[in-house]
Scaffold this active site. Structure first.
Site, short mmCIF file in Angstrom:
data_model
loop_
_atom_site.label_atom_id
_atom_site.label_comp_id
_atom_site.label_asym_id
_atom_site.label_seq_id
_atom_site.Cartn_x
_atom_site.Cartn_y
_atom_site.Cartn_z
CG HIS A 209 -1.77 1.22 1.34
ND1 HIS A 209 -2.98 1.30 0.69
CD2 HIS A 209 -1.60 2.39 1.97
CE1 HIS A 209 -3.52 2.49 0.93
NE2 HIS A 209 -2.70 3.17 1.71
CG ASP B 19 -11.63 4.10 6.04
OD1 ASP B 19 -11.18 5.05 6.69
OD2 ASP B 19 -11.36 3.91 4.84
NE ARG C 45 -10.07 11.20 8.53
CZ ARG C 45 -9.16 10.37 8.02
NH1 ARG C 45 -9.48 9.13 7.67
NH2 ARG C 45 -7.93 10.78 7.85
CB SER D 137 -8.29 5.74 7.44
OG SER D 137 -8.61 5.71 6.08
CE LYS E 191 -8.59 2.64 3.06
NZ LYS E 191 -8.98 4.00 3.32
#
Ligand code: URA
Length: 440
Positions: free
Chosen positions: A82, A161, A168, A183, A187
């Site tokens: 990621h 999320d 947000r 967050s 995921k």
């Protein structure tokens, strides 16, 4: 339990228990807590922060708030990668086929781009025919057959999320370390991988602009991963200037293909080798990351990674004849829609601000202002120089592509703000800044 009491508790800087955090998440997902109370809570977190325990409880509750992928039917250790988001970051397109070619199962879910950074899904969808809408069964079947599949994130993965992120975005609570860490990791945990390699970007084009804040975020995420039983490694990499020489969807795919064919730009190749080596290490395929780099160089240079990319594109409906034709995907770019940006001073390039270049790419039509905005897959920027390169006034620095002249001119006026020059040679930043492998 009452939400107002929990908001007050956080506002007064007290820690919340696991059951209190779970209450907030579960009731928000069921729409039993209204947005205005959730917004107040997020702002309290923004100012008061959260303890490590609270961040873990929040991550876990969000990971369990929607669909959770079960990858257990795929043999081997599944490693996810990621990136916290950058400009010109096309590493996933290269890392997936590279590591899959070495036998690592790649079952990856990715997102779309928003703001000044691009998303992997948008990039892949610039290949005509390519689909990222795969059912869970088809997704798993592809990984079993060819070691790799890449799908858009399911609508309910870490559902809390998704709902909280949207809030947000409009309540000025995005840039909060506990909220970002939970967050991202909720995921990743819900995506089902056994191990996670994080590319935490540092610099003007990243969420984290200083080394200190990036290290804090990386350490937090590594700890969260370990707490959830996933081997987690973070690589901190420079995002003061864009990665590679292209920004924009099709342009980035073209550069990814060149890299897979062993001819990509030096920085992009270096980062892919670093991240890929840690993926192979986390996946148990090598004892040392250095051995991983050696194997990865081999598959880049002997064509195996490129072959795996073509197999992957074909499996997801993409037209590989356009990649393999003489001239490759470049044939799809339309030259009458481009403008060249020229150096305004002689000397050395001191700065190519990644944020400003990301914004220029957005102005050209390559990115989204809002989730619903359409994108132009052909829009983007080809960079001809990088920080530290010598330049003469009037020399071409970048070529900008857009659907019409108006967009091109908008991009040119924006990109001008990204550049700064120096009369003397310039020291360049190291690309790889730090590796974090164990919780602090
Ligand atoms: N990326 C995410 O997924 N969440 C954040 O909060 C920030 C970046």
């Amino acid at each position: 339990m009452r939400m107002v009491d929990l908001i007050e508790k956080k506002r007064n800087d007290h820690s919340l228990s696991e059951s209190e955090i779970r209450y907030i998440i579960e009731h928000y997902v069921k729409k039993e807590i209204p947005d205005y109370q959730m917004s107040a809570f997020l702002m309290a977190v923004y100012f008061r922060g959260m303890s490590k325990e609270e961040i873990f409880f929040l991550t876990k509750a969000m990971a369990e708030s929607g669909e959770q992928m079960d990858l257990s039917s795929i043999p081997g250790i599944k490693v996810d990668k990621h990136s916290t988001g950058g400009v010109g970051d096309k590493t996933t397109l290269i890392l997936g086929p590279m590591t899959a070619a070495l036998g690592l199962p790649v079952a990856k879910m990715s997102g779309r781009g928003l703001g000044h950074t691009g998303g992997t899904i948008d990039k892949l969808e610039s290949i005509p025919g390519f689909s990222t809408r795969l059912s869970p069964e088809v997704f798993l079947d592809h990984v079993k057959k060819i070691q790799i599949a890449l799908a858009g994130q399911s609508a309910t993965l870490a559902l809390a999320d998704k709902m909280i992120y949207a809030l947000r975005d409009v309540t000025a609570t995005v840039d909060s370390m506990p909220l970002i860490a939970s967050s991202i990791m909720s995921k990743k945990i819900a995506s089902g991988a056994d191990a996670i390699v994080l590319d935490v970007k540092v610099g003007s084009g990243a969420f984290m602009q200083t080394m200190e804040s990036a290290r804090e975020l990386a350490e937090e995420m590594v700890e969260l991963g370990h707490q959830a039983g996933r081997t987690t490694i973070a690589v901190l990499s420079d995002m003061n200037q864009p990665l590679g020489m292209t920004v924009g969807n099709l342009l980035e795919v073209i550069e990814a293909v060149e890299t897979l064919q062993g001819r990509g730009p030096r920085d992009l190749r270096e980062l892919c080798l670093e991240l890929g080596a840690w993926m192979l290490y986390a996946g148990g395929l090598v004892m040392e990351p250095e051995d991983g780099k050696e194997k990865l160089r081999e598959v880049l240079d002997n064509g195996a990674a490129y072959k795996k990319f073509l197999e992957f594109v074909a499996m997801q409906g993409g037209d590989t004849s356009l990649i393999e034709q003489e001239g490759g995907l470049k044939e799809l770019l339309c030259p009458e829609m481009c403008q060249t940006f020229y150096a305004e001073e002689s000397g050395y390039i001191r700065k190519m601000d990644a944020f400003e270049i990301g914004k220029a790419s957005l102005a050209l039509g390559a990115g989204r202002e809002t989730k619903e905005s359409p994108i132009d897959p052909l829009a983007g920027i080809r960079l001809l120089k990088k920080v530290g390169d010598p330049v003469e006034k009037g020399e071409a620095l970048a070529i900008l592509y857009a659907r019409d002249e108006a967009h091109c001119l908008e991009g040119i006026s924006r990109i001008r703000q990204a550049y700064a020059y120096s009369p003397a040679p310039v020291e360049t930043e190291p690309l790889i800044k730090k590796i974090i492998t164990i919780p602090s």
